[in-house]
Scaffold this motif. Structure first.
Motif, PDB file in Angstrom:
ATOM      1  N   LYS A 145       0.591  -1.214  -0.030  1.00 47.65           N
ATOM      2  CA  LYS A 145       0.108   0.202  -0.096  1.00 47.65           C
ATOM      3  C   LYS A 145       0.877   1.162  -0.072  1.00 47.65           C
ATOM      4  CE  LYS A 145      -3.957  -1.959   2.554  1.00 47.65           C
ATOM      5  NZ  LYS A 145      -4.807  -1.997   3.846  1.00 47.65           N
ATOM      6  N   ARG A 146       2.030   1.009   0.407  1.00 45.62           N
ATOM      7  CA  ARG A 146       2.899   2.270   0.446  1.00 45.62           C
ATOM      8  C   ARG A 146       4.524   1.795   0.351  1.00 45.62           C
ATOM      9  NH1 ARG A 146       5.366   5.920   4.379  1.00 45.62           N
ATOM     10  NH2 ARG A 146       5.375   8.166   3.281  1.00 45.62           N
ATOM     11  N   VAL A 147       5.297   2.556  -0.458  1.00 54.55           N
ATOM     12  CA  VAL A 147       6.985   1.986  -0.572  1.00 54.55           C
ATOM     13  C   VAL A 147       7.604   3.412  -0.457  1.00 54.55           C
ATOM     14  CG1 VAL A 147       8.551   0.754  -2.040  1.00 54.55           C
ATOM     15  CG2 VAL A 147       6.272  -0.031  -1.879  1.00 54.55           C
ATOM     16  N   THR A 148       8.448   3.388   0.344  1.00 55.73           N
ATOM     17  CA  THR A 148       9.513   4.695   0.391  1.00 55.73           C
ATOM     18  C   THR A 148      10.750   4.021   0.314  1.00 55.73           C
ATOM     19  OG1 THR A 148       9.467   4.293   2.774  1.00 55.73           O
ATOM     20  CG2 THR A 148       7.942   5.989   1.790  1.00 55.73           C
ATOM     21  N   VAL A 149      12.046   4.789   0.083  1.00 53.51           N
ATOM     22  CA  VAL A 149      13.153   4.442  -0.215  1.00 53.51           C
ATOM     23  C   VAL A 149      13.939   5.503   0.890  1.00 53.51           C
ATOM     24  CG1 VAL A 149      13.712   5.955  -2.165  1.00 53.51           C
ATOM     25  CG2 VAL A 149      15.226   4.228  -1.268  1.00 53.51           C
ATOM     26  N   ALA A 150      14.816   4.690   1.705  1.00 55.65           N
ATOM     27  CA  ALA A 150      15.515   5.489   2.903  1.00 55.65           C
ATOM     28  C   ALA A 150      17.003   5.013   2.767  1.00 55.65           C
ATOM     29  CB  ALA A 150      14.976   5.224   3.982  1.00 55.65           C
ATOM     30  N   GLY A 151      17.865   6.052   3.120  1.00 55.48           N
ATOM     31  CA  GLY A 151      19.296   5.729   2.884  1.00 55.48           C
ATOM     32  C   GLY A 151      20.309   6.690   3.565  1.00 55.48           C
ATOM     33  N   THR A 152      21.518   6.592   3.108  1.00 57.08           N
ATOM     34  CA  THR A 152      22.439   7.478   3.774  1.00 57.08           C
ATOM     35  C   THR A 152      22.139   9.011   3.012  1.00 57.08           C
ATOM     36  OG1 THR A 152      24.032   6.553   2.051  1.00 57.08           O
ATOM     37  CG2 THR A 152      24.172   5.770   4.166  1.00 57.08           C
TER      38      THR A 152
END
Length: 224
Positions: A145-152
């Motif tokens: 239902k929801r996708v995000t990208v997290a990183g440095t």
């Protein structure tokens, strides 16, 4: 005549003790003190009727002094009306200046960054600037239902870079401008499930999970 009485004699004069309650050696002093007090003139003092008149005249004279009148005038609230005469040419000049400022404010169009190019999955991203490049992230997550990208590159903020569903059902994508350098990242599905990018190499993060790695150069992005 005695000028300094014994404390017990003073209590006698104050009515706290009687003459009989004094020690025998103090009774003579007590009798003398009572005699002197009894001889004092206790006739009420009658003030002159003109005294009140003289006092009030003095009060009114001080109240009528210039300093008091000035202070009373300053302390009294009043409505002040200001009338300003403005010449027509001054109004015109002010109106023109205000109009010029308004034109400058309205005429300044905010400059927004150029939209990220829509490159094909897996293709090198186009250069965004000298020290950054656009990188496209793609994840196949059917049922999400929801996708995000997290990183440095965004301090691992899972709300900073959301993906949007496109094309085939279950495909999510977004394009982010990343600075030159090596970055670790992971996808966050439905705000709770972290997963590495299946299309990129991954390394252990030291906390039991694996992060994907992407290297950004001035010519574009590549996986390691």
């Amino acid at each position: 005549m005695t000028t300094g009485y014994h404390p017990l004699v003073k209590r006698l004069l104050d009515g706290e003790l009687s003459l009989a309650e004094l020690p025998p050696e103090l009774r003579a002093e007590g009798e003398e003190a009572l005699r002197l007090v009894g001889a004092a003139d206790r006739t009420p003092v009658a003030l002159s009727a003109a005294l009140d008149t003289r006092v009030m005249e003095t009060v009114r004279r001080h109240a009528a002094s210039p300093a008091r009148r000035a202070w009373r005038w300053l302390a009294t609230p009043r409505v002040v009306e200001l009338r300003v005469r403005v010449r027509p040419w001054a109004v015109s000049a002010g109106a023109l200046a205000a109009a010029a400022v308004l034109v400058l404010l309205v005429g300044r169009t905010p400059v927004s960054p150029a939209p990220a190019p829509a490159s094909a999955p897996g293709a090198p991203a186009r250069v965004a600037s000298r020290d950054s490049a656009y990188v496209r992230f793609v994840l196949y997550a059917p049922g999400a239902k929801r996708v995000t990208v997290a990183g440095t590159f965004n301090q691992w903020d899972q709300n900073a870079a959301p993906l949007v569903p496109v094309g085939a059902k279950g495909v999510w994508t977004t394009t982010v401008a990343l600075p030159v350098g090596q970055h670790q990242y992971a996808f966050v599905v439905d705000g709770r499930r972290w997963m590495a990018d299946p299309a990129a190499p991954a390394i252990a993060d030291g906390f039991g999970r694996r992060n994907s790695v992407v290297a950004v150069t001035a010519q574009g992005a590549r996986t390691l």
